[in-house]
Structure formats: C-alpha cells, structure tokens
Write a protein that holds these residues in place. Sequence first.
Motif, PDB file in Angstrom:
ATOM      1  N   GLY A 160     102.048  41.420  40.567  1.00 27.95           N
ATOM      2  CA  GLY A 160     102.539  40.381  39.700  1.00 27.95           C
ATOM      3  C   GLY A 160     102.872  39.089  40.436  1.00 27.95           C
ATOM      4  O   GLY A 160     102.688  38.006  39.905  1.00 27.95           O
ATOM      5  N   TYR A 161     103.357  39.210  41.640  1.00 32.29           N
ATOM      6  CA  TYR A 161     103.749  38.007  42.379  1.00 32.29           C
ATOM      7  C   TYR A 161     102.526  37.195  42.804  1.00 32.29           C
ATOM      8  O   TYR A 161     102.575  35.969  42.831  1.00 32.29           O
ATOM      9  N   GLU A 162     101.430  37.881  43.093  1.00 31.84           N
ATOM     10  CA  GLU A 162     100.189  37.166  43.401  1.00 31.84           C
ATOM     11  C   GLU A 162      99.711  36.383  42.180  1.00 31.84           C
ATOM     12  O   GLU A 162      99.149  35.300  42.301  1.00 31.84           O
ATOM     13  N   ALA A 163      99.954  36.929  40.996  1.00 29.65           N
ATOM     14  CA  ALA A 163      99.587  36.239  39.753  1.00 29.65           C
ATOM     15  C   ALA A 163     100.431  34.977  39.558  1.00 29.65           C
ATOM     16  O   ALA A 163      99.941  33.989  39.003  1.00 29.65           O
ATOM     17  N   VAL A 196     101.490  33.048  41.989  1.00 32.22           N
ATOM     18  CA  VAL A 196     100.845  32.064  42.868  1.00 32.22           C
ATOM     19  C   VAL A 196      99.576  31.537  42.216  1.00 32.22           C
ATOM     20  O   VAL A 196      99.327  30.322  42.179  1.00 32.22           O
ATOM     21  N   TYR A 197      98.763  32.440  41.681  1.00 31.65           N
ATOM     22  CA  TYR A 197      97.502  32.036  41.051  1.00 31.65           C
ATOM     23  C   TYR A 197      97.762  31.080  39.888  1.00 31.65           C
ATOM     24  O   TYR A 197      97.122  30.028  39.776  1.00 31.65           O
ATOM     25  N   ILE A 254     107.654  33.266  46.983  1.00 35.21           N
ATOM     26  CA  ILE A 254     106.620  32.992  45.974  1.00 35.21           C
ATOM     27  C   ILE A 254     107.219  32.195  44.818  1.00 35.21           C
ATOM     28  O   ILE A 254     106.616  31.218  44.347  1.00 35.21           O
ATOM     29  N   ILE A 255     108.398  32.609  44.363  1.00 32.59           N
ATOM     30  CA  ILE A 255     109.082  31.863  43.296  1.00 32.59           C
ATOM     31  C   ILE A 255     109.351  30.431  43.750  1.00 32.59           C
ATOM     32  O   ILE A 255     109.109  29.467  43.027  1.00 32.59           O
ATOM     33  N   ALA A 259     106.326  24.386  38.653  1.00 35.89           N
ATOM     34  CA  ALA A 259     106.277  25.331  37.529  1.00 35.89           C
ATOM     35  C   ALA A 259     107.659  25.904  37.241  1.00 35.89           C
ATOM     36  O   ALA A 259     108.541  25.920  38.099  1.00 35.89           O
ATOM     37  N   LEU A 260     107.827  26.379  36.023  1.00 33.92           N
ATOM     38  CA  LEU A 260     109.017  27.118  35.631  1.00 33.92           C
ATOM     39  C   LEU A 260     108.615  28.584  35.493  1.00 33.92           C
ATOM     40  O   LEU A 260     107.703  28.906  34.730  1.00 33.92           O
TER      41      LEU A 260
END
Length: 179
Positions: free
Chosen positions: A1-4, A6-7, A33-34, A43-44
Amino acid sequence: GYEAIVYAADMGCRVINCSWGGPGAVSQFEQDIIRYATFNKGALVVAAGGNTAGYFQFLPANYDYVLGVSMTDTNDRIVSAASRHFKLDLTAPGVGVFGIRTSGNYGWVDGGSSMACPQVAGAAALLLSRFPELNGLQAGELLRVNSDTIYHLPGNAGFRDQCGRGRLNIFKALKKENR
C-alpha cells in the motif's frame, strides 16, 4: 500500500484515499513515504482510523501528516467498534451508508472507517477544486477545523478527542469566510 501512495503522488494525485490499515508499530520507512507524498508532492493522505474497538496505533491513519478518519452512525454517535487514538482528525458516517453491496446491488452498508474515509477524501478533492491554491495539508486542516463537534451527544463524551475534532462538514469548509 505504501508503494501505491508514492505512485499516486508521483502521478499527480492531490488526494490519496487509504481505506485500509492495521494496528502496529510505527515504521520510519512508512512515515517517510507519507512525508514524501505530503511535502514533496503536495498531496493529502486520508486514511481509515480502524474498526477494532479500543485505543490503537492504527496505521497509516496515526502517522504524522495523515488525515485520520473515524466513524459514526447515522445519528453522529461514535460507533463502539471504532478504533480510537488522539492522532485521529475527523469522523464521518461509516454505518448505515447507502452504497454498493458485495452483491453488486445498491443498499445500506456498514463499511466502518473504510466507508467513512472516502467521504472525507472526496470532500478534500472538492475543496481543492474550489480552492486550487491550497496544498493537501491546508485542505485537510480546513476540513478538520470546520468539522461539527459531536462530543456533546449521548455516548460520545467518553471518546472526547480520541476520534478527531468532529464530524465532517464540507458545507462549512467550502465557505469563503472560513478560510
């Protein structure tokens, strides 16, 4: 999920909905990542606060710079199954919400904080379309400070500040005088 995350941030998403997560220990990698999505890309990140009754470190909702969302029922009562933590920011309806059921038909569903979270993410997107000069954190804070307090309602007092500042009120947040 964290890679998503970033994407999505790299692809220009201004609001990233995370209707997922779980209790656990804080990870510097995940927090970074956040931070990347928030500060490097503007981004939020909006995340579900969890559906495990009790006081939990539910991630990613409890990370810094994430708008963490808890759930209420249709009468603004905090649902007993809601995870609680002082890092959560807002509540939104998560029980008795009209949506798509697993059968593919429309009806009333109890999706928990995973159902409340996209309502807040959608409100943030609406706010950013109305005020494009805001960054993600500013939009999230505008939603948070314009929420309606719900802690005076029967049953909610014991959860004070553990489920955010109040219930989402997009109408108040969209008013120019509240910026």
